[in-house]
Each structure stands twice: as C-alpha cells, then as structure tokens.
Design a protein around this motif. Structure first.
Motif, PDB file in Angstrom:
ATOM      1  N   ILE A  89      49.701  55.887  47.449  1.00 18.59           N
ATOM      2  CA  ILE A  89      48.596  56.053  46.497  1.00 18.59           C
ATOM      3  C   ILE A  89      47.430  55.154  46.892  1.00 18.59           C
ATOM      4  O   ILE A  89      46.274  55.585  46.920  1.00 18.59           O
ATOM      5  N   GLU A  90      47.730  53.898  47.205  1.00 22.11           N
ATOM      6  CA  GLU A  90      46.673  52.970  47.623  1.00 22.11           C
ATOM      7  C   GLU A  90      46.006  53.458  48.906  1.00 22.11           C
ATOM      8  O   GLU A  90      44.778  53.360  49.044  1.00 22.11           O
ATOM      9  N   GLN A  91      46.792  54.002  49.822  1.00 27.87           N
ATOM     10  CA  GLN A  91      46.226  54.493  51.083  1.00 27.87           C
ATOM     11  C   GLN A  91      45.232  55.624  50.821  1.00 27.87           C
ATOM     12  O   GLN A  91      44.153  55.651  51.391  1.00 27.87           O
ATOM     13  N   ARG A  92      45.587  56.555  49.931  1.00 28.38           N
ATOM     14  CA  ARG A  92      44.676  57.651  49.594  1.00 28.38           C
ATOM     15  C   ARG A  92      43.431  57.131  48.882  1.00 28.38           C
ATOM     16  O   ARG A  92      42.327  57.624  49.086  1.00 28.38           O
ATOM     17  N   LEU A  93      43.602  56.137  48.051  1.00 33.12           N
ATOM     18  CA  LEU A  93      42.469  55.553  47.331  1.00 33.12           C
ATOM     19  C   LEU A  93      41.533  54.825  48.286  1.00 33.12           C
ATOM     20  O   LEU A  93      40.312  54.905  48.160  1.00 33.12           O
ATOM     21  N   ILE A  94      42.099  54.148  49.260  1.00 35.36           N
ATOM     22  CA  ILE A  94      41.321  53.373  50.228  1.00 35.36           C
ATOM     23  C   ILE A  94      40.416  54.263  51.064  1.00 35.36           C
ATOM     24  O   ILE A  94      39.270  53.918  51.346  1.00 35.36           O
ATOM     25  N   ILE A  95      40.913  55.427  51.442  1.00 36.74           N
ATOM     26  CA  ILE A  95      40.141  56.332  52.303  1.00 36.74           C
ATOM     27  C   ILE A  95      38.762  56.606  51.725  1.00 36.74           C
ATOM     28  O   ILE A  95      37.774  56.624  52.442  1.00 36.74           O
ATOM     29  N   GLY A  96      38.686  56.766  50.419  1.00 41.22           N
ATOM     30  CA  GLY A  96      37.400  57.048  49.792  1.00 41.22           C
ATOM     31  C   GLY A  96      36.520  55.831  49.568  1.00 41.22           C
ATOM     32  O   GLY A  96      35.358  55.966  49.213  1.00 41.22           O
ATOM     33  N   THR A 102      35.546  50.801  60.723  1.00 38.76           N
ATOM     34  CA  THR A 102      36.431  49.644  60.899  1.00 38.76           C
ATOM     35  C   THR A 102      35.935  48.519  59.985  1.00 38.76           C
ATOM     36  O   THR A 102      35.159  47.661  60.411  1.00 38.76           O
ATOM     37  N   PRO A 103      36.378  48.530  58.733  1.00 37.45           N
ATOM     38  CA  PRO A 103      35.916  47.495  57.802  1.00 37.45           C
ATOM     39  C   PRO A 103      36.383  46.125  58.253  1.00 37.45           C
ATOM     40  O   PRO A 103      37.414  45.999  58.901  1.00 37.45           O
ATOM     41  N   GLY A 104      35.621  45.122  57.915  1.00 33.48           N
ATOM     42  CA  GLY A 104      35.997  43.788  58.343  1.00 33.48           C
ATOM     43  C   GLY A 104      35.944  42.755  57.244  1.00 33.48           C
ATOM     44  O   GLY A 104      36.429  41.657  57.418  1.00 33.48           O
ATOM     45  N   LEU A 105      35.361  43.098  56.086  1.00 33.40           N
ATOM     46  CA  LEU A 105      35.212  42.122  55.010  1.00 33.40           C
ATOM     47  C   LEU A 105      36.046  42.545  53.810  1.00 33.40           C
ATOM     48  O   LEU A 105      35.945  43.677  53.334  1.00 33.40           O
ATOM     49  N   PHE A 106      36.891  41.635  53.341  1.00 32.24           N
ATOM     50  CA  PHE A 106      37.743  41.896  52.183  1.00 32.24           C
ATOM     51  C   PHE A 106      37.652  40.716  51.223  1.00 32.24           C
ATOM     52  O   PHE A 106      37.516  39.568  51.645  1.00 32.24           O
ATOM     53  N   CYS A 144      40.262  43.571  47.422  1.00 36.36           N
ATOM     54  CA  CYS A 144      39.122  44.462  47.200  1.00 36.36           C
ATOM     55  C   CYS A 144      38.339  44.660  48.489  1.00 36.36           C
ATOM     56  O   CYS A 144      38.428  43.845  49.409  1.00 36.36           O
ATOM     57  N   ASN A 145      37.542  45.738  48.517  1.00 32.90           N
ATOM     58  CA  ASN A 145      36.652  45.927  49.660  1.00 32.90           C
ATOM     59  C   ASN A 145      35.430  45.034  49.496  1.00 32.90           C
ATOM     60  O   ASN A 145      35.339  44.239  48.552  1.00 32.90           O
ATOM     61  N   GLU A 146      34.470  45.185  50.399  1.00 32.10           N
ATOM     62  CA  GLU A 146      33.313  44.288  50.410  1.00 32.10           C
ATOM     63  C   GLU A 146      32.423  44.413  49.177  1.00 32.10           C
ATOM     64  O   GLU A 146      31.653  43.519  48.867  1.00 32.10           O
ATOM     65  N   THR A 147      32.535  45.522  48.443  1.00 29.31           N
ATOM     66  CA  THR A 147      31.725  45.680  47.234  1.00 29.31           C
ATOM     67  C   THR A 147      32.503  45.365  45.966  1.00 29.31           C
ATOM     68  O   THR A 147      31.986  45.531  44.862  1.00 29.31           O
ATOM     69  N   GLY A 148      33.752  44.949  46.107  1.00 34.68           N
ATOM     70  CA  GLY A 148      34.553  44.579  44.951  1.00 34.68           C
ATOM     71  C   GLY A 148      35.397  45.699  44.388  1.00 34.68           C
ATOM     72  O   GLY A 148      36.003  45.545  43.322  1.00 34.68           O
ATOM     73  N   VAL A 149      35.482  46.834  45.082  1.00 33.48           N
ATOM     74  CA  VAL A 149      36.336  47.939  44.622  1.00 33.48           C
ATOM     75  C   VAL A 149      37.792  47.599  44.950  1.00 33.48           C
ATOM     76  O   VAL A 149      38.112  47.307  46.099  1.00 33.48           O
ATOM     77  N   PRO A 150      38.678  47.611  43.958  1.00 34.11           N
ATOM     78  CA  PRO A 150      40.085  47.288  44.207  1.00 34.11           C
ATOM     79  C   PRO A 150      40.722  48.268  45.187  1.00 34.11           C
ATOM     80  O   PRO A 150      40.575  49.475  45.069  1.00 34.11           O
ATOM     81  N   LEU A 151      41.430  47.721  46.180  1.00 33.75           N
ATOM     82  CA  LEU A 151      42.138  48.527  47.168  1.00 33.75           C
ATOM     83  C   LEU A 151      43.644  48.428  47.010  1.00 33.75           C
ATOM     84  O   LEU A 151      44.364  49.375  47.294  1.00 33.75           O
ATOM     85  N   SER A 152      44.125  47.278  46.593  1.00 30.15           N
ATOM     86  CA  SER A 152      45.564  47.063  46.501  1.00 30.15           C
ATOM     87  C   SER A 152      45.854  45.929  45.529  1.00 30.15           C
ATOM     88  O   SER A 152      45.084  44.971  45.435  1.00 30.15           O
ATOM     89  N   ILE A 170      47.132  39.867  54.839  1.00 26.69           N
ATOM     90  CA  ILE A 170      46.728  40.012  56.247  1.00 26.69           C
ATOM     91  C   ILE A 170      47.529  41.133  56.897  1.00 26.69           C
ATOM     92  O   ILE A 170      46.985  41.999  57.591  1.00 26.69           O
ATOM     93  N   LYS A 171      48.830  41.138  56.642  1.00 27.07           N
ATOM     94  CA  LYS A 171      49.709  42.167  57.202  1.00 27.07           C
ATOM     95  C   LYS A 171      49.302  43.551  56.681  1.00 27.07           C
ATOM     96  O   LYS A 171      49.255  44.521  57.435  1.00 27.07           O
ATOM     97  N   LYS A 172      49.014  43.639  55.398  1.00 25.33           N
ATOM     98  CA  LYS A 172      48.618  44.903  54.786  1.00 25.33           C
ATOM     99  C   LYS A 172      47.334  45.435  55.415  1.00 25.33           C
ATOM    100  O   LYS A 172      47.233  46.605  55.769  1.00 25.33           O
ATOM    101  N   VAL A 173      46.351  44.559  55.594  1.00 21.75           N
ATOM    102  CA  VAL A 173      45.066  44.966  56.156  1.00 21.75           C
ATOM    103  C   VAL A 173      45.228  45.412  57.603  1.00 21.75           C
ATOM    104  O   VAL A 173      44.640  46.406  58.024  1.00 21.75           O
TER     105      VAL A 173
END
Length: 198
Positions: A89-96, A102-106, A144-152, A170-173
């Motif tokens: 579920i998180e993987q599908r959410l992350i895609i959007g 290649t994101p680099g900021l979390f 969260c991603n760089e804009t603060g959207v929860p990823l996991s 770190i492992k998850k990313v």
C-alpha cells in the motif's frame, strides 16, 4: 417524514482520498474499501470500530464507497489485512508522491503515544513525550517526502530510542524506494554520528 443518510462528509473525504492517491493505494477490493472507510470514519468521528459501523448506518458510506454490509469484526479483520499489505500500500502511495525520478530528500521524525492498557505487544516504558508517568507507550516513526507528504509509518516498541529507529528508515528508502544517495532531515536528537554512518 424520514431523514435520509448523510452524504456530504463521506463524499468530500472520499474525493480528497482519491485526489491524494489514498483510494488507489488501498485498491477497489472489499478490504481496500473497508480500509478507506476506516480512514474516513476516523476523520468524521474518532471512535471505536463499533462506532465506525454505527456511523456507516447514518452516513452514506456503503453507497459512496460501493461497500457491502459489514460489522465491527470485519473492521478488526481489516486491520490485519492492512498490516499484511502495508508495504505494498505504501509503495503504491509513494509512486504518486515522489516528485523526481530519484528523490534524495526525506523528512523523518518520531513521536510516542501512551496506552491505558497492557495488552499491546509493543508497549513498554520509555521516554514519554506526553509526560504521562507510569504509562506504557509505543514509538511511531513517520517518513515523509520533501514536501511533508507521509510516505511510510512504522511502529516500534515503547522503549526504543529515537536513534534506533533510524536504520530501518535508511533500509526502507534504499531497498523499497530504490534511492542511492539520500538526505535525511531530522532533529539533532535523531541523527547522530552512528546514524550519519548508516
């Protein structure tokens, strides 16, 4: 004259869930729809699973979400389904929500939540941010991603130190998100020399 089911709140929250990608991430199966109803019900009224069933009886949950009849046992079973399918579920959410190939900021932080009961396998005594002495707690990490959207989100035992939650992120990313070079933003209590090395 009889009042019909309330539609507005369910319709609005369902539209927001679609816009945010939550509905797609959960899917269109009965389990996915039940999970979405649990999210919507929680936003409308923070209650128990039984209260979410009762809420569906006064709101147009089944009509708006295309749900069949359900009871609180179905919602408890749905929590197991969510746990079993969390990574997918998180993987599908992350895609959007990943803005660059290649994101680099979390952004990462933890909090704790104290418990009144003692029957939670992760509950333990630890540093309590709520100042509730004598209460067991759990520790919750939010990535969260760089804009603060929860990823996991990940839950840890209540006596887990903030720094000890970091390696799994770190492992998850790197493994789940496929990111090589990464910048993590966290407070100084979170990221120390050992975590920088990770």
């Amino acid at each position: 004259m009889k009042q019909g089911l309330s539609v507005g709140a369910v319709w609005l929250l369902h539209a927001m869930a679609r816009q945010l990608g939550i509905a797609d991430a959960l899917g269109t199966t009965q389990q996915g729809k039940l999970a979405l109803w649990q999210v919507i019900a929680r936003a409308i009224d923070q209650g128990s699973r039984l209260s979410a069933v009762r809420l569906a009886g006064s709101h147009a949950a089944c009509d708006v979400l295309g749900l069949g009849k359900f009871d609180e046992d179905d919602l408890y079973d749905n929590l197991d389904w969510l746990s079993d399918n969390q990574a997918a579920i998180e993987q599908r959410l992350i895609i959007g929500h990943i803005r660059t190939p290649t994101p680099g900021l979390f952004l990462y932080d933890v909090t704790s939540s104290y418990l009144e009961g003692t029957q939670n396998e992760l509950s333990a005594f630890g540093y309590n941010r709520d100042g509730k002495r004598g209460k067991r707690q759990i520790v919750i990490g939010l990535l969260c991603n760089e804009t603060g959207v929860p990823l996991s989100v990940e839950v840890f035992a209540g006596n887990t130190q903030d720094t000890r939650t970091f390696a799994s992120q770190i492992k998850k990313v790197s493994e789940r998100f496929g990111v090589g070079e990464v910048t993590f933003v966290g407070d100084r209590g979170m990221i120390k020399s050992g975590q920088v090395e990770d």
